[in-house]
Each structure stands twice: as structure tokens, then as C-alpha cells.
Scaffold this motif. Structure first.
Motif, PDB file in Angstrom:
ATOM      1  N   ASP A 101       0.842  -1.201   0.000  1.00  0.00           N
ATOM      2  CA  ASP A 101       0.000   0.000   0.000  1.00  0.00           C
ATOM      3  C   ASP A 101       0.875   1.250   0.000  1.00  0.00           C
ATOM      4  OD1 ASP A 101      -2.186  -1.678   0.205  1.00  0.00           O
ATOM      5  OD2 ASP A 101      -2.246  -1.557   2.396  1.00  0.00           O
ATOM      6  N   ASP A 102       0.401   2.275  -0.681  1.00  0.00           N
ATOM      7  CA  ASP A 102       1.086   3.563  -0.632  1.00  0.00           C
ATOM      8  C   ASP A 102       0.118   4.684  -0.241  1.00  0.00           C
ATOM      9  OD1 ASP A 102       0.332   2.618  -3.388  1.00  0.00           O
ATOM     10  OD2 ASP A 102       0.527   4.746  -3.817  1.00  0.00           O
ATOM     11  N   GLY A 103      -1.034   4.289   0.292  1.00  0.00           N
ATOM     12  CA  GLY A 103      -2.019   5.254   0.748  1.00  0.00           C
ATOM     13  C   GLY A 103      -3.272   4.539   1.212  1.00  0.00           C
ATOM     14  N   PRO A 134       7.230   8.657  17.311  1.00  0.00           N
ATOM     15  CA  PRO A 134       7.340   9.507  18.499  1.00  0.00           C
ATOM     16  C   PRO A 134       6.374  10.687  18.431  1.00  0.00           C
ATOM     17  CG  PRO A 134       9.516   8.999  17.586  1.00  0.00           C
ATOM     18  CD  PRO A 134       8.507   8.529  16.585  1.00  0.00           C
ATOM     19  N   SER A 135       6.046  11.230  19.581  1.00  0.00           N
ATOM     20  CA  SER A 135       5.157  12.384  19.653  1.00  0.00           C
ATOM     21  C   SER A 135       5.708  13.528  18.809  1.00  0.00           C
ATOM     22  CB  SER A 135       5.009  12.837  21.108  1.00  0.00           C
ATOM     23  OG  SER A 135       4.183  13.971  21.196  1.00  0.00           O
ATOM     24  N   GLY A 136       4.813  14.171  18.049  1.00  0.00           N
ATOM     25  CA  GLY A 136       5.224  15.251  17.166  1.00  0.00           C
ATOM     26  C   GLY A 136       5.607  14.791  15.779  1.00  0.00           C
ATOM     27  N   GLN A 137       5.710  13.473  15.566  1.00  0.00           N
ATOM     28  CA  GLN A 137       6.081  12.941  14.257  1.00  0.00           C
ATOM     29  C   GLN A 137       5.049  11.942  13.739  1.00  0.00           C
ATOM     30  OE1 GLN A 137      10.170  11.484  14.187  1.00  0.00           O
ATOM     31  NE2 GLN A 137      10.722  12.822  15.888  1.00  0.00           N
ATOM     32  N   THR A 138       3.852  11.963  14.325  1.00  0.00           N
ATOM     33  CA  THR A 138       2.856  10.949  13.975  1.00  0.00           C
ATOM     34  C   THR A 138       2.136  11.240  12.663  1.00  0.00           C
ATOM     35  OG1 THR A 138       1.205  12.106  15.326  1.00  0.00           O
ATOM     36  CG2 THR A 138       2.470  10.347  16.394  1.00  0.00           C
ATOM     37  N   LEU A 139       2.086  12.504  12.229  1.00  0.00           N
ATOM     38  CA  LEU A 139       1.400  12.846  10.981  1.00  0.00           C
ATOM     39  C   LEU A 139       2.249  12.396   9.796  1.00  0.00           C
ATOM     40  CD1 LEU A 139      -1.020  14.289   9.624  1.00  0.00           C
ATOM     41  CD2 LEU A 139       0.374  16.370   9.620  1.00  0.00           C
ATOM     42  N   ILE A 140       1.699  11.495   8.965  1.00  0.00           N
ATOM     43  CA  ILE A 140       2.465  10.972   7.833  1.00  0.00           C
ATOM     44  C   ILE A 140       1.861  11.359   6.487  1.00  0.00           C
ATOM     45  CG2 ILE A 140       3.367   9.031   9.163  1.00  0.00           C
ATOM     46  CD1 ILE A 140       1.320   7.237   7.747  1.00  0.00           C
ATOM     47  N   GLY A 141       0.735  12.068   6.500  1.00  0.00           N
ATOM     48  CA  GLY A 141       0.146  12.490   5.232  1.00  0.00           C
ATOM     49  C   GLY A 141      -1.127  13.284   5.438  1.00  0.00           C
ATOM     50  N   SER A 142      -1.431  14.179   4.478  1.00  0.00           N
ATOM     51  CA  SER A 142      -2.660  14.974   4.507  1.00  0.00           C
ATOM     52  C   SER A 142      -3.128  15.208   3.075  1.00  0.00           C
ATOM     53  CB  SER A 142      -2.445  16.329   5.194  1.00  0.00           C
ATOM     54  OG  SER A 142      -2.152  16.173   6.559  1.00  0.00           O
ATOM     55  N   CYS A 143      -4.448  15.244   2.899  1.00  0.00           N
ATOM     56  CA  CYS A 143      -5.040  15.537   1.595  1.00  0.00           C
ATOM     57  C   CYS A 143      -6.251  16.437   1.810  1.00  0.00           C
ATOM     58  CB  CYS A 143      -5.487  14.255   0.888  1.00  0.00           C
ATOM     59  SG  CYS A 143      -4.149  13.085   0.539  1.00  0.00           S
ATOM     60  N   LEU A 165     -12.366   8.847  -1.623  1.00  0.00           N
ATOM     61  CA  LEU A 165     -11.208   9.700  -1.355  1.00  0.00           C
ATOM     62  C   LEU A 165      -9.944   8.849  -1.318  1.00  0.00           C
ATOM     63  CD1 LEU A 165     -12.798  11.657   1.640  1.00  0.00           C
ATOM     64  CD2 LEU A 165     -12.855  12.307  -0.782  1.00  0.00           C
ATOM     65  N   ASP A 166      -9.019   9.111  -2.218  1.00  0.00           N
ATOM     66  CA  ASP A 166      -7.715   8.449  -2.214  1.00  0.00           C
ATOM     67  C   ASP A 166      -6.677   9.420  -1.665  1.00  0.00           C
ATOM     68  OD1 ASP A 166      -8.673   6.099  -3.288  1.00  0.00           O
ATOM     69  OD2 ASP A 166      -8.209   6.652  -5.355  1.00  0.00           O
ATOM     70  N   CYS A 167      -5.963   8.987  -0.643  1.00  0.00           N
ATOM     71  CA  CYS A 167      -4.960   9.852  -0.012  1.00  0.00           C
ATOM     72  C   CYS A 167      -3.671   9.060   0.181  1.00  0.00           C
ATOM     73  CB  CYS A 167      -5.476  10.376   1.329  1.00  0.00           C
ATOM     74  SG  CYS A 167      -4.369  11.569   2.126  1.00  0.00           S
ATOM     75  N   ARG A 168      -2.596   9.550  -0.402  1.00  0.00           N
ATOM     76  CA  ARG A 168      -1.285   8.914  -0.248  1.00  0.00           C
ATOM     77  C   ARG A 168      -0.580   9.486   0.979  1.00  0.00           C
ATOM     78  NH1 ARG A 168       0.699   6.699  -5.285  1.00  0.00           N
ATOM     79  NH2 ARG A 168      -0.794   7.082  -6.968  1.00  0.00           N
ATOM     80  N   TRP A 169       0.203   8.645   1.632  1.00  0.00           N
ATOM     81  CA  TRP A 169       0.992   9.177   2.736  1.00  0.00           C
ATOM     82  C   TRP A 169       2.298   9.763   2.212  1.00  0.00           C
ATOM     83  CZ3 TRP A 169      -0.820   4.001   4.212  1.00  0.00           C
ATOM     84  CH2 TRP A 169      -0.123   2.970   3.586  1.00  0.00           C
ATOM     85  N   GLY A 170       2.803  10.769   2.930  1.00  0.00           N
ATOM     86  CA  GLY A 170       4.064  11.388   2.542  1.00  0.00           C
ATOM     87  C   GLY A 170       5.252  10.492   2.822  1.00  0.00           C
TER      88      GLY A 170
END
Length: 208
Positions: A101-103, A134-143, A165-170
Motif C-alpha cells: 500500500d502507498d495510501g 514519536p510524539s510530534g512525528q505521527t502525521l504521515i500524510g494529509s489531503c 477519497l484516495d490519499c497517499r501518505w508522505g
């Protein structure tokens, strides 16, 4: 003499190793408990941020309704979404044809007070989190999708009514779970709705 010493050493070595093992176990338990506590604090912090966002949104909505001239009775008469629902079959997706998977793909239903899915204009945002980070680094993608584009994402055939909705992670998650948060701001009422879910994923791995 040397042979006797070697024989004694071979007999004593398992005893030394076995005797050392119990001393390692408590440290492992401490590390595990510390990690569980960190994840619990991250989830609690995320929930507090969501509650603060919802409170700010409700206040903003009251101000917008006043400016637009909407009364409470007007809002009761308007057919508008009351909540969001992430439909079955949503989850991790291979969006580029390569293994893994890539998203994610999300089947999103805005639901009115009668429980019916609505095709309604609004701004949509999807945030992807890997809570094993770790805290502060949990966000891996946004669309994001603005209100003037979401109608092209609607599917309303064969008893299926949802936005796709298709959303890829960064960057790929380290674990096998991704927490998905969806926000939808209704274009007419400006009401902000949120929902979230945890998806099982199979992220792509770099070649060895």
C-alpha cells in the motif's frame, strides 16, 4: 589441569547465563510500560486537540449563522449532514500498481438526521497518523479537497452513495496500522464534522 578447567567452565557457563536472564526481564517490562504510556498520552493529546477544534468550530459556526441570518429553526429545516460515516471496504490501498500500500481509500458518507447519505458540497480534509512514531512525528500524510471539486468524487449508483477519497501518505508508516481522521465543513451551514478510524495497511518496503 587445563582440560579439567575447560570442563568446569563448560558446566558453569549455562548456570551463569540462566542466572543472568531474570535480571534482564524487568528492564524489558519497564521499556514496554513506558512505550504504552507514551502511546496513551499521544492518543489523549490528540483527543484534546480534536475537542478544542470542535469547540472553536461550533463558536465559528454560531458567528457565521448570525451573519448569514440563519436561526435555529432555519437549521432544523435545512437538509444538512449531521455526522460522517466511513463505509466498509475503506482501508489501505495500492494506488500505484507496485507491491504494498502507498495510501488509503476512504468511502465517506455525510449522513443527515434521518440516517440517509447526502451528496452535499463541503471542504474535505484527510489526515493520516502513525501512532507508533514519536510524539510530534505521527502525521504521515494529509489531503484536501475544496467544495467546488468534491462533487466529482461522488458515487451514487447501485445503492452505493459515498465520496471516494484516495490519499497517499508522505512517508510510509512503520507499523501495520494507520489512524485516519476526516473533517468535512458543510458549505451551507459551515458546520464542521469529524470522524476517524484505524485501518490495517501493508506499506511498501524498500528493496534489500
Amino acid at each position: 589441569m587445563r582440560r579439567a578447567f575447560n570442563a568446569i567452565a563448560r558446566l558453569a557457563m549455562p548456570t551463569i547465563i540462566v542466572g543472568a536472564l531474570p535480571a534482564c526481564a524487568p528492564q524489558s517490562d519497564v521499556d514496554l510500560n513506558r512505550r504504552v504510556q507514551q502511546l496513551t498520552e499521544q492518543v489523549a493529546d490528540r483527543d484534546r486537540r480534536i475537542e478544542a477544534l470542535q469547540a472553536a468550530s461550533e463558536e465559528q459556526q454560531r458567528q457565521i449563522n448570525t451573519i448569514r441570518g440563519f436561526t435555529r429553526d432555519d437549521l432544523e429545516r435545512i437538509i444538512a449532514p449531521e455526522r460522517l460515516e466511513i463505509a466498509a471496504l475503506s482501508g489501505g490501498r495500492d494506488l500505484d500498481g507496485l507491491p504494498g500500500d502507498d495510501g488509503v481509500r476512504i468511502y465517506l458518507k455525510p449522513i443527515d438526521r434521518d440516517g440517509d447519505a447526502l451528496k452535499v458540497a463541503g471542504d474535505i480534509r484527510v489526515d493520516l497518523f502513525d501512532l507508533s512514531e514519536p510524539s510530534g512525528q505521527t502525521l504521515i500524510g494529509s489531503c484536501t479537497w475544496p467544495a467546488d471539486q468534491v462533487r466529482t468524487l461522488w458515487h451514487g449508483r447501485l445503492l452505493t452513495y459515498h465520496y471516494t477519497l484516495d490519499c497517499r501518505w508522505g512517508r510510509p508508516p512503520r507499523g501495520a496500522e494507520v489512524t485516519v481522521r476526516v473533517t468535512f465543513r458543510d458549505y451551507v451551514t459551515q458546520r464542521l464534522l469529524t470522524t476517524q478510524a484505524v485501518f490495517n495497511v501493508t506499506p511498501q518496503r524498500p528493496a534489500p
